[in-house]
Motif scaffolding. Structure first.
Motif, PDB file in Angstrom:
ATOM      1  N   ASN A 238      16.632  24.852  34.156  1.00  0.00           N
ATOM      2  CA  ASN A 238      16.830  25.644  35.378  1.00  0.00           C
ATOM      3  C   ASN A 238      16.567  24.865  36.662  1.00  0.00           C
ATOM      4  OD1 ASN A 238      17.580  27.812  33.835  1.00  0.00           O
ATOM      5  ND2 ASN A 238      15.649  28.908  34.037  1.00  0.00           N
ATOM      6  N   THR A 239      16.930  23.607  36.669  1.00  0.00           N
ATOM      7  CA  THR A 239      16.940  22.811  37.894  1.00  0.00           C
ATOM      8  C   THR A 239      17.829  21.600  37.653  1.00  0.00           C
ATOM      9  OG1 THR A 239      15.634  21.555  39.517  1.00  0.00           O
ATOM     10  CG2 THR A 239      14.871  21.508  37.249  1.00  0.00           C
ATOM     11  N   PHE A 240      18.384  21.050  38.752  1.00  0.00           N
ATOM     12  CA  PHE A 240      19.189  19.837  38.665  1.00  0.00           C
ATOM     13  C   PHE A 240      18.418  18.634  39.214  1.00  0.00           C
ATOM     14  CE2 PHE A 240      22.224  23.395  39.007  1.00  0.00           C
ATOM     15  CZ  PHE A 240      22.805  23.269  37.740  1.00  0.00           C
ATOM     16  N   ARG A 307      27.838  21.632  48.928  1.00  0.00           N
ATOM     17  CA  ARG A 307      28.313  20.943  47.722  1.00  0.00           C
ATOM     18  C   ARG A 307      28.982  19.617  48.088  1.00  0.00           C
ATOM     19  NH1 ARG A 307      29.986  26.208  46.291  1.00  0.00           N
ATOM     20  NH2 ARG A 307      32.173  25.700  46.711  1.00  0.00           N
ATOM     21  N   GLY A 308      29.801  19.649  49.146  1.00  0.00           N
ATOM     22  CA  GLY A 308      30.442  18.424  49.593  1.00  0.00           C
ATOM     23  C   GLY A 308      29.433  17.391  50.067  1.00  0.00           C
ATOM     24  N   GLY A 351      19.096  17.238  43.891  1.00  0.00           N
ATOM     25  CA  GLY A 351      19.007  18.234  42.828  1.00  0.00           C
ATOM     26  C   GLY A 351      18.505  19.571  43.330  1.00  0.00           C
ATOM     27  N   ARG A 352      17.523  19.538  44.212  1.00  0.00           N
ATOM     28  CA  ARG A 352      16.954  20.775  44.741  1.00  0.00           C
ATOM     29  C   ARG A 352      17.943  21.508  45.656  1.00  0.00           C
ATOM     30  NH1 ARG A 352      12.890  22.627  41.616  1.00  0.00           N
ATOM     31  NH2 ARG A 352      11.634  20.854  40.918  1.00  0.00           N
ATOM     32  N   ILE A 353      18.780  20.757  46.336  1.00  0.00           N
ATOM     33  CA  ILE A 353      19.834  21.407  47.129  1.00  0.00           C
ATOM     34  C   ILE A 353      20.779  22.156  46.198  1.00  0.00           C
ATOM     35  CG2 ILE A 353      21.819  21.023  48.648  1.00  0.00           C
ATOM     36  CD1 ILE A 353      20.310  18.546  49.737  1.00  0.00           C
ATOM     37  N   LEU A 354      21.160  21.508  45.102  1.00  0.00           N
ATOM     38  CA  LEU A 354      22.032  22.160  44.122  1.00  0.00           C
ATOM     39  C   LEU A 354      21.379  23.385  43.494  1.00  0.00           C
ATOM     40  CD1 LEU A 354      23.486  19.007  42.316  1.00  0.00           C
ATOM     41  CD2 LEU A 354      24.750  20.596  43.788  1.00  0.00           C
TER      42      LEU A 354
END
Length: 414
Positions: A238-240, A307-308, A351-354
């Motif tokens: 549950n995290t990237f 995302r970009g 990752g946290r932004i995602l």
């Protein structure tokens, strides 16, 4: 391991080709967040390798040199230039890899290191690049037996690189079964089984190049048409964030060791069967497994602009990583370590932004400020490009996230 570094551009080209086919055919194999999460873990693994020496090489070389007179007296002589010797080295290495891989699935502390490779809930070529960073390196133990056959360290490292490179191509869903291959080699079909969390598939098919080890030692499972693979792990990440991915099981074991009242449990839980938890710790801090009957992938929704931005940053990190892999050892250790640190921070924040983490908007601005502050310590040729990068990134990030307060939403599983 220069072979692996040299192969990275070809890995990335293959990923782009599979991605293009995925978009053209509408297969739905790729999600941006999961792919970047996997590639980020791969980058983390490679860049941390720049600032440390592998324990296996540090131990293997002096032990080999110590035993070398014995090898000579027995007439044991390997040659890297002999293709048959190289083939035998790959087979011997793969045998050791099988047992290492199997133990990684069966013992808690080894699973904590290997878990990273299984966390992706998608299965595509980026999954192959999702590698552990060996924060607690233990796998070297399984290759020391190769000293018994007098394998020189050069052949050991080369065989290991070949074994790893081979495993790249089997991480795809679109290569069908080829019956004769399924008996001898690790293939996409039997490796899909290995990555599945379905009960019938769990802890099967450990081979790296050869599947014959699994057939010999009773761990083989064929991919079943009536049982589609569900990818990922029973206790989802549950995290990237690639650093959190590497710490997931270590954190769980540490909390269990702190919480349990039994000193025996505190000391032994690390070496118990994978998933074992002290009863008192499990009762107080339950961690439910995923519901495979209603499986949903972790898929936070963030704005198209974010995302970009994340994709652009990831491409920059990838380019910086390739540059460091080729030229990083020409820098002083302090400069190299600081560059690696900034890359790690960037990967974590990406990752946290995602993840849709609201605080990541401030973390990213702080990263850019810190990068500007540390840049004067680096080679002068980098100052102008870094200043431009930081200013453009900061302006773009501010425009994306501080002018719209509602662009980050709560993470969901989908």
């Amino acid at each position: 391991m220069g072979l692996v570094t040299a192969a990275i551009p070809f890995f990335l080209l293959a990923v782009l080709l599979e991605l293009a086919l995925d978009r053209w055919r509408g297969w739905g194999l790729y999600r941006l967040n999961d792919a970047i999460g996997s590639l980020g873990a791969g980058i983390l693994s490679r860049i941390l390798g720049l600032v440390r020496m592998g324990i296996l090489v540090l131990l293997y070389i002096p032990l080999y040199q110590w035993l070398e007179p014995t090898y000579q007296s027995l007439g044991i002589q390997w040659s890297l230039d002999n293709p048959w010797h190289l083939l035998l080295a790959v087979v011997a290495y793969d045998f050791c890899y099988y047992w290492k891989h199997r133990i990684c699935h069966e013992i808690n502390i080894f699973w904590a290191e290997h878990l990273v490779h299984h966390q992706s809930e998608d299965y595509n070529l980026t999954t192959a690049l999702r590698q552990s960073s060996d924060l607690v390196p233990l796998g070297w133990i399984f290759y020391l037996p190769l000293l018994l056959i007098g394998l020189p360290w050069e052949l050991l490292v080369t065989a290991g690189a070949i074994d790893l490179i081979y495993q790249f191509w089997v991480h795809t869903q679109k290569f069908p079964k080829v019956r004769w291959m399924e008996w001898i080699l690790v293939t996409p079909s039997n490796h899909r089984v290995h990555h599945a969390q379905n009960k019938v598939y769990v802890d099967r098919n450990y081979g790296g190049v050869l599947i014959v080890w699994d057939r010999l030692f009773g761990s083989y499972q064929e991919e079943l048409d009536e049982e589609p693979c569900i990818y990922g792990v029973r206790k989802p990440l549950n995290t990237f964030d690639p650093l959190a991915a590497n710490l997931q099981h270590f954190k769980r074991m540490w909390l269990d060791a702190v919480y349990t009242k039994s000193w025996k449990e505190k000391l032994t839980l690390w070496f118990r069967a994978t998933g074992y938890r002290p009863a008192d710790a499990e009762a107080a801090m339950p961690v439910p497994s995923g519901d495979l009957d209603n499986f949903q992938r972790f898929d936070p929704q963030i704005s198209a602009g974010q995302r970009g931005y994340v994709l652009a940053q990831h491409l920059i990190y990838s380019g910086a990583t390739l540059a460091l892999l080729w030229y990083g050892r020409d820098l002083g250790y302090g400069i190299l370590a600081s560059m690696v640190l900034m890359l790690v921070i960037g990967l974590v924040i990406n990752g946290r932004i995602l993840d849709g983490e609201a605080r990541s908007r401030y973390w990213e601005m702080s990263r850019l400020v810190a990068l500007m502050a540390i840049a004067p310590l680096w080679p002068q040729i980098l100052w102008v490009p870094l200043a431009g990068y930081c200013l453009v990134s900061a302006a773009l990030w501010y425009w994306l996230v501080f002018t719209d307060k509602d662009d980050t939403v709560t993470p969901v599983r989908n």
